[in-house]
Design an enzyme around this catalytic site. Structure first.
Site, PDB file in Angstrom:
ATOM      1  N   ILE A 125      24.184 -58.895 -17.051  1.00 28.06           N
ATOM      2  CA  ILE A 125      25.358 -59.534 -17.672  1.00 28.06           C
ATOM      3  C   ILE A 125      25.215 -61.042 -17.589  1.00 28.06           C
ATOM      4  O   ILE A 125      25.849 -61.781 -18.328  1.00 28.06           O
ATOM      5  CB  ILE A 125      26.692 -59.093 -17.013  1.00 28.06           C
ATOM      6  CG1 ILE A 125      26.803 -59.596 -15.578  1.00 28.06           C
ATOM      7  CG2 ILE A 125      26.934 -57.601 -17.139  1.00 28.06           C
ATOM      8  CD1 ILE A 125      28.219 -59.537 -15.026  1.00 28.06           C
ATOM      9  N   ASP A 126      24.316 -61.538 -16.696  1.00 26.50           N
ATOM     10  CA  ASP A 126      24.152 -62.993 -16.538  1.00 26.50           C
ATOM     11  C   ASP A 126      23.478 -63.638 -17.743  1.00 26.50           C
ATOM     12  O   ASP A 126      23.575 -64.858 -17.926  1.00 26.50           O
ATOM     13  CB  ASP A 126      23.312 -63.298 -15.287  1.00 26.50           C
ATOM     14  CG  ASP A 126      23.894 -62.656 -14.041  1.00 26.50           C
ATOM     15  OD1 ASP A 126      23.168 -62.556 -13.031  1.00 26.50           O
ATOM     16  OD2 ASP A 126      25.061 -62.230 -14.083  1.00 26.50           O
ATOM     17  N   ARG A 170      26.152 -65.239 -11.580  1.00 29.39           N
ATOM     18  CA  ARG A 170      25.297 -65.775 -10.502  1.00 29.39           C
ATOM     19  C   ARG A 170      25.033 -67.258 -10.759  1.00 29.39           C
ATOM     20  O   ARG A 170      25.984 -68.028 -10.810  1.00 29.39           O
ATOM     21  CB  ARG A 170      23.991 -64.986 -10.355  1.00 29.39           C
ATOM     22  CG  ARG A 170      23.616 -64.883  -8.856  1.00 29.39           C
ATOM     23  CD  ARG A 170      22.220 -64.387  -8.647  1.00 29.39           C
ATOM     24  NE  ARG A 170      22.042 -62.963  -8.857  1.00 29.39           N
ATOM     25  CZ  ARG A 170      22.257 -62.030  -7.949  1.00 29.39           C
ATOM     26  NH1 ARG A 170      22.747 -62.367  -6.778  1.00 29.39           N
ATOM     27  NH2 ARG A 170      22.012 -60.755  -8.196  1.00 29.39           N
ATOM     28  N   GLU A 222      31.200 -68.093 -10.865  1.00 31.02           N
ATOM     29  CA  GLU A 222      31.121 -67.892  -9.400  1.00 31.02           C
ATOM     30  C   GLU A 222      30.094 -68.843  -8.754  1.00 31.02           C
ATOM     31  O   GLU A 222      30.195 -69.157  -7.572  1.00 31.02           O
ATOM     32  CB  GLU A 222      30.747 -66.452  -9.094  1.00 31.02           C
ATOM     33  CG  GLU A 222      29.398 -66.039  -9.659  1.00 31.02           C
ATOM     34  CD  GLU A 222      29.067 -64.592  -9.382  1.00 31.02           C
ATOM     35  OE1 GLU A 222      29.773 -63.927  -8.602  1.00 31.02           O
ATOM     36  OE2 GLU A 222      28.061 -64.099  -9.933  1.00 31.02           O
ATOM     37  N   ARG A 276      31.332 -55.611 -15.228  1.00 30.47           N
ATOM     38  CA  ARG A 276      30.155 -54.721 -15.248  1.00 30.47           C
ATOM     39  C   ARG A 276      30.578 -53.298 -15.630  1.00 30.47           C
ATOM     40  O   ARG A 276      29.769 -52.389 -15.677  1.00 30.47           O
ATOM     41  CB  ARG A 276      29.509 -54.702 -13.869  1.00 30.47           C
ATOM     42  CG  ARG A 276      29.012 -56.052 -13.403  1.00 30.47           C
ATOM     43  CD  ARG A 276      27.534 -55.997 -13.208  1.00 30.47           C
ATOM     44  NE  ARG A 276      27.223 -55.030 -12.174  1.00 30.47           N
ATOM     45  CZ  ARG A 276      27.041 -55.351 -10.878  1.00 30.47           C
ATOM     46  NH1 ARG A 276      27.102 -56.614 -10.499  1.00 30.47           N
ATOM     47  NH2 ARG A 276      26.764 -54.425  -9.992  1.00 30.47           N
TER      48      ARG A 276
HETATM   49  O1  F6P Z   1      23.308 -60.057 -11.632  1.00 25.25           O
HETATM   50  C1  F6P Z   1      24.470 -59.423 -12.052  1.00 25.25           C
HETATM   51  C2  F6P Z   1      25.594 -59.679 -11.073  1.00 25.25           C
HETATM   52  O2  F6P Z   1      26.756 -59.071 -11.540  1.00 25.25           O
HETATM   53  C3  F6P Z   1      25.858 -61.149 -10.812  1.00 25.25           C
HETATM   54  O3  F6P Z   1      26.582 -61.764 -11.858  1.00 25.25           O
HETATM   55  C4  F6P Z   1      26.614 -61.064  -9.514  1.00 25.25           C
HETATM   56  O4  F6P Z   1      26.613 -62.267  -8.789  1.00 25.25           O
HETATM   57  C5  F6P Z   1      25.832 -59.980  -8.777  1.00 25.25           C
HETATM   58  O5  F6P Z   1      25.271 -59.132  -9.791  1.00 25.25           O
HETATM   59  C6  F6P Z   1      26.658 -59.122  -7.836  1.00 25.25           C
HETATM   60  O6  F6P Z   1      25.749 -58.301  -7.132  1.00 25.25           O
HETATM   61  P1  F6P Z   1      26.228 -56.915  -6.482  1.00 25.25           P
HETATM   62  O7  F6P Z   1      26.568 -55.989  -7.601  1.00 25.25           O
HETATM   63  O8  F6P Z   1      25.002 -56.452  -5.714  1.00 25.25           O
HETATM   64  O9  F6P Z   1      27.389 -57.233  -5.618  1.00 25.25           O
END
Ligand code: F6P
Length: 342
Positions: A125-126, A170, A222, A276
């Site tokens: 999604i990034d 991210r 974030e 997500r």
């Molecule tokens: O890389 C996709 C992402 O949703 C980032 O935007 C976010 O910082 C990270 O994954 C969160 O990771 P997790 O799902 O392991 O908490």
């Protein structure tokens, strides 16, 4: 010919559409398909399920991934890569389709350099993968941000509040930028351009005191951080197997600063994993389908060590080497386009 498919890293809407496309195209080419569970962990543990027409029927619209995912890094585990080579040999898997972001495809690049035949499919999604204009999941996440801003405008206006909306991405500001543009945000803060608190306060004061707009919606990525050298706010100390620390919390920090500096009542919404979830957008379903089919076509042609990507409206291969040596950085013109509407 027997091929394997896996989904690794953060899940995203569209993964099942990609699994379906890979499977249907492979079966049409007379191939067998093994679905490895939970990303690279499934290959390490020989945890897989054969995929046939029935397995992928009715999954196009479903979020998540029927195979499961994980943030497993075989290169951070003693003997991990050797295990992968051995298991693929034992299972007579002649080629792999890893579907993932920079971490999953980073593992794929190393395995490819060691002789594993594979074609990567970009998912995150990034939207920070170089070599594709869009990664699977990004468009759907932008839609979630847009819908959320549409819902937040009335309540912010009713209470004359500043509403801070923290979004994922991210270290990339793609989700914040396009989500903010589509949702009509009054300010968007991204990691690529550390923000000035004074400038933000001034923008809010201009709206509230000069333009008579007694509310504001601010989208905060974030990974955004203040210009004075502050670091992004993190949500804990643990790192994953790829060394990533979890981001999160910048909006709460900013809310206290805004209230103290301007006196405007401020509230925070952290969209988190809503970005997500849910069913993939039409764009992501079509993108995932095109990428999945193209990956199998390249396997059939014997072209490995690449990732398939969307360039304009064409699906083109790019070497994993080239893709992973840089990131798909935020389009600054697009980011500053939003300035017009503040
Ligand atoms: O890389 C996709 C992402 O949703 C980032 O935007 C976010 O910082 C990270 O994954 C969160 O990771 P997790 O799902 O392991 O908490």
């Amino acid at each position: 010919m027997r091929i394997g498919v896996l989904t690794g890293g953060g899940d995203a809407p569209g993964l099942n559409a990609a699994i379906r496309a890979v499977t249907r195209k492979a079966l049409a080419e007379g191939m067998e398909v093994l679905g490895f569970r939970n990303g690279w962990l499934g290959v390490l543990e020989k945890d897989f399920t054969p995929l046939d027409m029935h397995s992928v029927s009715g999954i196009l619209y479903r979020g998540g991934t029927i195979l499961g995912t994980s943030r497993t890094n075989p290169y951070s585990r003693q003997g991990g890569p050797e295990e992968i080579h051995e298991n693929l040999r034992d299972l007579e898997v002649e080629a792999l389709v890893p579907i993932g972001g920079e971490d999953t495809l980073g593992v794929a690049r190393r395995l490819s350099q060691e002789g594993i035949n594979l074609v990567g499919v970009p998912k995150t999604i990034d939207n920070d993968l170089y070599g594709t204009d869009y990664s699977i999941g990004f468009d759907t996440a932008v839609g979630v941000v847009m819908d959320s801003l549409d819902k937040l405008h009335p309540t912010a206006e009713a209470h004359h509040r500043v509403m801070l909306v923290e979004v994922m991405g991210r270290d990339a500001g793609w989700v914040a930028t396009l989500g903010g543009l589509a949702g009509g945000a009054d300010a968007v803060l991204v990691p690529e351009e550390p923000f000035s608190l004074e400038k933000l306060y001034a923008r809010l004061r201009k709206r509230h005191e000069e333009l008579g707009k007694l509310f504001s919606i601010v989208v905060v990525a974030e990974g955004a951080r203040p210009r004075d050298g502050g670091q992004a706010v993190v949500g804990g100390t643990q790192v994953d197997e790829f060394g990533h620390i979890r981001l999160g919390g910048i909006a709460h920090t900013l809310a206290s600063q805004i209230e103290a500096a301007t006196g405007y009542e401020t509230r925070v919404v952290v969209l988190g994993y809503l970005q997500r979830g849910g069913t993939p957008s039409a764009f992501d379903r079509v993108l995932a389908t095109r990428l999945g089919v193209a990956a199998v076509e390249l396997i059939k042609a014997g072209q490995f060590g690449v990732m398939v990507g969307l360039k304009g409206n064409r699906i083109l291969p790019i070497s994993l080497e080239e893709s992973l040596s840089q990131t798909h950085s935020l389009d600054r013109d697009l980011y500053h386009l939003a300035d017009l509407f503040y």
